[in-house]
Design a protein around this motif. Sequence first.
Motif, short mmCIF file in Angstrom:
data_model
loop_
_atom_site.label_atom_id
_atom_site.label_comp_id
_atom_site.label_asym_id
_atom_site.label_seq_id
_atom_site.Cartn_x
_atom_site.Cartn_y
_atom_site.Cartn_z
N ARG A 11 91.60 -13.82 34.65
CA ARG A 11 90.70 -12.68 34.31
C ARG A 11 91.53 -11.64 33.33
NH1 ARG A 11 89.51 -12.69 39.76
NH2 ARG A 11 87.52 -13.60 40.29
N PHE A 12 91.04 -11.15 32.46
CA PHE A 12 91.85 -10.14 31.61
C PHE A 12 91.04 -8.89 32.22
CE2 PHE A 12 93.08 -13.73 28.53
CZ PHE A 12 94.35 -13.41 28.87
N GLY A 13 91.44 -8.00 32.79
CA GLY A 13 90.80 -6.62 33.19
C GLY A 13 89.55 -7.45 34.29
N ALA A 16 86.20 -12.52 33.21
CA ALA A 16 86.75 -13.68 33.60
C ALA A 16 86.82 -14.42 32.30
CB ALA A 16 85.80 -14.61 34.84
N VAL A 17 88.05 -14.73 31.86
CA VAL A 17 88.12 -15.41 30.54
C VAL A 17 87.97 -17.10 30.63
CG1 VAL A 17 89.68 -15.99 28.75
CG2 VAL A 17 89.26 -13.63 29.52
N LEU A 18 88.28 -17.31 32.01
CA LEU A 18 88.17 -18.78 32.49
C LEU A 18 87.61 -18.67 33.96
CD1 LEU A 18 91.43 -20.68 31.58
CD2 LEU A 18 89.33 -20.91 30.45
N GLY A 35 85.05 -25.93 22.09
CA GLY A 35 84.23 -24.80 22.40
C GLY A 35 84.31 -23.67 21.34
N PRO A 36 83.27 -22.72 21.27
CA PRO A 36 83.33 -21.84 20.12
C PRO A 36 84.52 -20.64 20.07
CG PRO A 36 81.27 -21.91 21.41
CD PRO A 36 81.94 -22.87 22.11
N ASN A 37 84.82 -20.07 19.09
CA ASN A 37 85.72 -19.03 19.20
C ASN A 37 85.60 -18.11 20.58
OD1 ASN A 37 86.96 -19.39 16.64
ND2 ASN A 37 85.32 -18.56 15.96
N GLY A 38 86.77 -17.76 21.09
CA GLY A 38 86.90 -16.94 22.31
C GLY A 38 86.56 -17.78 23.71
N ALA A 39 86.38 -18.95 23.50
CA ALA A 39 85.92 -19.66 24.84
C ALA A 39 86.74 -19.76 25.96
CB ALA A 39 85.35 -21.18 24.44
N GLY A 40 88.04 -19.60 25.50
CA GLY A 40 89.11 -19.62 26.67
C GLY A 40 90.11 -20.82 26.38
N LYS A 41 90.04 -21.76 25.40
CA LYS A 41 90.90 -22.68 24.97
C LYS A 41 92.28 -22.47 25.07
CE LYS A 41 88.59 -23.82 21.00
NZ LYS A 41 87.79 -22.48 21.12
N THR A 42 92.70 -21.38 24.39
CA THR A 42 94.08 -21.18 24.25
C THR A 42 94.79 -20.72 25.71
OG1 THR A 42 94.06 -20.94 21.88
CG2 THR A 42 95.89 -19.79 22.94
N THR A 43 93.58 -20.04 26.25
CA THR A 43 94.09 -19.48 27.49
C THR A 43 94.59 -20.61 28.44
OG1 THR A 43 92.80 -17.67 27.28
CG2 THR A 43 93.44 -17.83 29.25
N LEU A 44 93.48 -21.52 28.30
CA LEU A 44 93.48 -22.79 29.52
C LEU A 44 94.81 -23.48 29.08
CD1 LEU A 44 92.59 -24.46 31.58
CD2 LEU A 44 90.91 -25.40 29.99
N ASP A 168 97.49 -27.01 20.24
CA ASP A 168 96.58 -25.90 19.96
C ASP A 168 95.92 -25.88 18.25
OD1 ASP A 168 94.84 -23.81 20.33
OD2 ASP A 168 96.21 -22.46 20.91
N GLU A 169 95.06 -26.49 17.88
CA GLU A 169 94.71 -26.44 16.72
C GLU A 169 95.72 -26.73 15.65
OE1 GLU A 169 92.09 -23.16 15.33
OE2 GLU A 169 91.94 -22.49 17.29
N PRO A 170 96.22 -27.84 15.77
CA PRO A 170 97.08 -28.57 14.82
C PRO A 170 96.62 -28.94 13.50
CG PRO A 170 96.28 -30.51 16.57
CD PRO A 170 95.67 -29.17 16.81
N GLU A 199 90.88 -28.05 19.36
CA GLU A 199 90.74 -28.52 17.70
C GLU A 199 89.40 -28.12 17.54
OE1 GLU A 199 93.13 -28.97 15.04
OE2 GLU A 199 91.18 -28.23 14.30
N HIS A 200 89.00 -27.39 16.09
CA HIS A 200 87.78 -26.84 15.76
C HIS A 200 87.34 -28.14 14.68
CE1 HIS A 200 86.98 -23.07 17.49
NE2 HIS A 200 88.37 -22.71 17.07
N ASP A 201 88.25 -28.75 14.14
CA ASP A 201 87.80 -29.75 13.28
C ASP A 201 87.24 -31.23 14.01
OD1 ASP A 201 87.79 -32.41 11.61
OD2 ASP A 201 89.76 -31.79 10.76
#
Length: 243
Positions: A11-13, A16-18, A35-44, A168-170, A199-201
């Motif tokens: 959680r951020f505040g 729930a980001v995940l 997953g789309p932008n902001g989905a929580g991938k980098t957080t994971l 992360d998005e190489p 990766e978004h590609d």
Amino acid sequence: MEVTVTDLTVRFGAVAVLDDVDLEIASGERRALIGPNGAGKTTLLNVIAGELRPAQGSVRLGTRDATTLPPWKRARLGLGRTFQRSTLFGQLTVAENVALAVRARIRGSWRFWPGGQHPVREEVGKRLEAAALAHLANRRAANIGHGEQRMLELELALAASPSVLLLDEPMAGLSGAERQSVLNRLLTLPRQVTIVIVEHDLDAVFAIAERVSVLDHGVKIADGGPAAVRADPRVQEAYIGAF
Ligand SMILES: Nc1ncnc2c1ncn2[C@@H]1O[C@H](COP(=O)(O)OP(=O)(O)OP(=O)(O)O)[C@@H](O)[C@H]1O
Ligand SMILES: [Mg+2]
């Protein structure tokens, strides 16, 4: 090495980001996280690497409960990663950057270039070849192209000889040819390395991944083989027009 994430909530505040995310990644597997932008991938990835503590849930690396271990202890267990931001020593040459990473692993002599044939020198040569960077060996890392820097960063992560590699998005910001070089390098990696790639590609994702997990607004909405995930209506809805 296996990576097991169980009931993970971040959680951020109040948000729930995940939200109760489970992942079971087998040793040697190539797993994509999309997953789309902001989905929580980098957080994971940050939770797996230990840079972020979850509000709830656990992370296992191999048989070890890593939930409370700091990043450097996870690195020692074999966890490697590449970062969004450059981690290169810009004033050192490409070869010196690789030499530092190799030496950090084997902790040998203090000199960059000990005389004669030396295991570090030999490994640096092999790695520069594998990364298609041999022709840039003596250029300062700050002065090579963006795509070449990303390849170098990947090679530095590999020089640590990780059992798990988090990417992360190489491919972000790379040309078609550069994406292909990154992809080719990843495809040559031995099965001792478990790969988790965000990766978004999607062409790259489907070229490398054996299983794909899809996050949307912090919730895992699909998890399975590439064909099944592509065909999943929930995934198509989250990714309107992307496939
Ligand atoms: N330190 C933070 N504080 C507050 N909110 C954050 C923080 N870091 C990330 N977030 C939010 O958490 C959500 C997930 O972010 P995250 O970076 O994990 O997404 P992502 O799936 O990697 O997205 P992208 O594809 O754009 O890289 C986003 O809504 C983001 O704004
Ligand atoms: Mg991200």
